[in-house]
Design an enzyme around this catalytic site. Structure first.
Site, PDB file in Angstrom:
ATOM      1  N   GLY A  91       0.676  -1.190  -0.029  1.00 60.33           N
ATOM      2  CA  GLY A  91      -0.009  -0.188  -0.100  1.00 60.33           C
ATOM      3  C   GLY A  91       0.913   1.355   0.124  1.00 60.33           C
ATOM      4  O   GLY A  91       0.356   2.193   0.195  1.00 60.33           O
ATOM      5  N   SER A  92       2.088   1.319  -0.409  1.00 58.29           N
ATOM      6  CA  SER A  92       3.018   2.472  -0.421  1.00 58.29           C
ATOM      7  C   SER A  92       2.335   3.524  -1.377  1.00 58.29           C
ATOM      8  O   SER A  92       2.492   4.577  -1.274  1.00 58.29           O
ATOM      9  CB  SER A  92       4.336   2.264  -0.615  1.00 58.29           C
ATOM     10  OG  SER A  92       4.820   1.829  -1.969  1.00 58.29           O
ATOM     11  N   ASN A  93       1.715   2.830  -2.584  1.00 52.88           N
ATOM     12  CA  ASN A  93       1.073   3.830  -3.498  1.00 52.88           C
ATOM     13  C   ASN A  93       0.127   4.396  -2.994  1.00 52.88           C
ATOM     14  O   ASN A  93      -0.531   5.672  -3.423  1.00 52.88           O
ATOM     15  CB  ASN A  93       0.926   3.068  -4.875  1.00 52.88           C
ATOM     16  CG  ASN A  93       2.035   3.046  -5.602  1.00 52.88           C
ATOM     17  OD1 ASN A  93       2.630   4.176  -6.372  1.00 52.88           O
ATOM     18  ND2 ASN A  93       2.843   1.956  -5.824  1.00 52.88           N
ATOM     19  N   MET A 114      -3.324  -7.192  -7.081  1.00 56.89           N
ATOM     20  CA  MET A 114      -3.134  -8.206  -7.846  1.00 56.89           C
ATOM     21  C   MET A 114      -3.913  -9.376  -8.235  1.00 56.89           C
ATOM     22  O   MET A 114      -3.659 -10.581  -8.335  1.00 56.89           O
ATOM     23  CB  MET A 114      -1.777  -8.933  -7.027  1.00 56.89           C
ATOM     24  CG  MET A 114      -0.679  -7.919  -6.413  1.00 56.89           C
ATOM     25  SD  MET A 114      -0.160  -6.941  -7.913  1.00 56.89           S
ATOM     26  CE  MET A 114       1.339  -7.746  -8.520  1.00 56.89           C
ATOM     27  N   ARG A 115      -5.107  -8.838  -8.641  1.00 57.07           N
ATOM     28  CA  ARG A 115      -6.265  -9.635  -9.272  1.00 57.07           C
ATOM     29  C   ARG A 115      -6.497  -9.040 -10.598  1.00 57.07           C
ATOM     30  O   ARG A 115      -6.863  -7.936 -10.596  1.00 57.07           O
ATOM     31  CB  ARG A 115      -7.350  -9.851  -8.295  1.00 57.07           C
ATOM     32  CG  ARG A 115      -7.081 -10.049  -6.803  1.00 57.07           C
ATOM     33  CD  ARG A 115      -8.794 -10.182  -6.357  1.00 57.07           C
ATOM     34  NE  ARG A 115      -9.341 -11.225  -6.444  1.00 57.07           N
ATOM     35  CZ  ARG A 115      -9.135 -12.624  -6.330  1.00 57.07           C
ATOM     36  NH1 ARG A 115      -8.093 -12.849  -5.535  1.00 57.07           N
ATOM     37  NH2 ARG A 115      -9.989 -13.553  -6.701  1.00 57.07           N
ATOM     38  N   ASN A 125      -4.482   2.313 -13.604  1.00 55.25           N
ATOM     39  CA  ASN A 125      -3.661   1.252 -13.027  1.00 55.25           C
ATOM     40  C   ASN A 125      -2.184   1.806 -13.019  1.00 55.25           C
ATOM     41  O   ASN A 125      -2.094   2.666 -13.980  1.00 55.25           O
ATOM     42  CB  ASN A 125      -3.681  -0.128 -13.671  1.00 55.25           C
ATOM     43  CG  ASN A 125      -2.748  -1.130 -13.168  1.00 55.25           C
ATOM     44  OD1 ASN A 125      -2.795  -1.182 -11.891  1.00 55.25           O
ATOM     45  ND2 ASN A 125      -2.061  -1.885 -13.865  1.00 55.25           N
ATOM     46  N   HIS A 167       1.641   0.489 -13.272  1.00 57.83           N
ATOM     47  CA  HIS A 167       2.686  -0.903 -13.646  1.00 57.83           C
ATOM     48  C   HIS A 167       3.818  -0.465 -13.743  1.00 57.83           C
ATOM     49  O   HIS A 167       4.427   0.295 -14.264  1.00 57.83           O
ATOM     50  CB  HIS A 167       2.100  -1.445 -15.036  1.00 57.83           C
ATOM     51  CG  HIS A 167       2.673  -2.603 -15.173  1.00 57.83           C
ATOM     52  ND1 HIS A 167       2.439  -3.910 -14.619  1.00 57.83           N
ATOM     53  CD2 HIS A 167       3.709  -2.893 -16.000  1.00 57.83           C
ATOM     54  CE1 HIS A 167       3.151  -4.892 -15.217  1.00 57.83           C
ATOM     55  NE2 HIS A 167       4.007  -4.333 -15.918  1.00 57.83           N
TER      56      HIS A 167
HETATM   57  C1  GAR Z   1       3.816  -1.423  -7.306  1.00 53.65           C
HETATM   58  O1  GAR Z   1       5.048  -1.585  -7.560  1.00 53.65           O
HETATM   59  C2  GAR Z   1       2.964  -1.521  -8.509  1.00 53.65           C
HETATM   60  O2  GAR Z   1       3.410  -0.905  -9.425  1.00 53.65           O
HETATM   61  C3  GAR Z   1       2.738  -3.048  -8.508  1.00 53.65           C
HETATM   62  O3  GAR Z   1       2.783  -3.257  -7.283  1.00 53.65           O
HETATM   63  C4  GAR Z   1       3.465  -2.899  -6.472  1.00 53.65           C
HETATM   64  C5  GAR Z   1       2.541  -2.401  -5.309  1.00 53.65           C
HETATM   65  O4  GAR Z   1       3.261  -1.791  -4.404  1.00 53.65           O
HETATM   66  N1  GAR Z   1       1.674  -3.259  -9.485  1.00 53.65           N
HETATM   67  C6  GAR Z   1       1.681  -4.547 -10.630  1.00 53.65           C
HETATM   68  O5  GAR Z   1       2.809  -5.129 -10.516  1.00 53.65           O
HETATM   69  C7  GAR Z   1       0.428  -4.529 -11.319  1.00 53.65           C
HETATM   70  N2  GAR Z   1       0.921  -5.401 -12.203  1.00 53.65           N
HETATM   71  P1  GAR Z   1       2.491  -0.915  -3.248  1.00 53.65           P
HETATM   72  O6  GAR Z   1       1.391  -1.947  -2.446  1.00 53.65           O
HETATM   73  O7  GAR Z   1       3.543  -0.722  -2.063  1.00 53.65           O
HETATM   74  O8  GAR Z   1       1.738   0.289  -3.722  1.00 53.65           O
END
Ligand code: GAR
Length: 198
Positions: free
Chosen positions: A15-17, A93-94, A110, A112
């Site tokens: 969840g850092s984003n 991730m679904r 999204n 990526h």
């Molecule tokens: C992020 O790096 C995002 O780009 C990636 O998951 C991570 C989640 O980090 N998403 C994917 O790979 C989607 N295909 P976070 O939970 O710390 O935000």
């Protein structure tokens, strides 16, 4: 209800984003309201972060539903009840089914961790690192029915240094994500004629 567009942020893990978006909202750099965090993993750190930002959490365990369609129907109902207009996937991730995507057509973003169309999939940072390429990146795009292929809203390249470990590369990619995603959401909200989704 206030005039700011209402977002739902979807996460499965760290969840850092989510936190970068919540912090931008709090500072009013991103003029929106986070109606809820939707999470599919009970122990996810994202849930803790949402509590810290006083964002309501919708924890929906897919195992409690008999099909993906029922699971998504339930989430769409919750989002409608909360007046959610835009869905922000941030490490969710679904893969969403066409049922969900059609319910929020053109309003699902999204992030990526690669310079799409390179390195699609669930392990994009590791795949780029192991491929030995000199650069990778970050992409924010609209979600369509084909995975990791929708119209690109923002992209930034990230160099892979000879001295990089996978961990140091991940750290730099995440730093770019935390800046790029709130900015891309802001630009998207400004460019989209806002009408409540019915
Ligand atoms: C992020 O790096 C995002 O780009 C990636 O998951 C991570 C989640 O980090 N998403 C994917 O790979 C989607 N295909 P976070 O939970 O710390 O935000």
């Amino acid at each position: 209800m206030d005039a700011k567009p209402r977002l739902a942020v979807f996460c499965s893990g760290n969840g850092s984003n989510f936190e970068a978006i919540a912090a931008a909202v709090k500072k009013n750099k991103l003029r929106a309201r986070i109606a809820c965090l939707v999470c599919d993993k009970p122990g996810a750190r994202a849930v803790e972060r949402a509590h810290r930002y006083q964002v309501p959490v919708v924890l929906v365990n897919p195992k409690l539903f008999s099909s993906r369609k029922d699971y998504e129907k339930f989430i769409v109902r919750v989002l409608r009840n909360q007046g959610v207009e835009v869905v922000i996937l941030a490490g969710f991730m679904r893969i969403l089914t066409p049922h969900f995507i059609r319910a929020y057509q053109g309003k699902i973003l999204n992030i990526h961790p690669s310079y799409l169309p390179q390195f699609k999939g669930a392990h994009a940072i590791r795949d780029a690192y192991e491929a030995g390429v000199r650069e990778t990146g970050v992409t924010v795009h609209l979600v369509t029915e084909d995975v990791d292929t929708g119209p690109i809203l923002a992209q930034e390249r990230v160099k892979i240094r000879p001295s990089d470990t996978l961990a140091s590369l991940e750290k730099r990619i995440h730093a770019v994500e935390h800046r790029l995603y709130p900015a891309a959401i802001t630009a998207f909200l400004k460019s989209t004629p806002f009408k409540k989704i019915k």
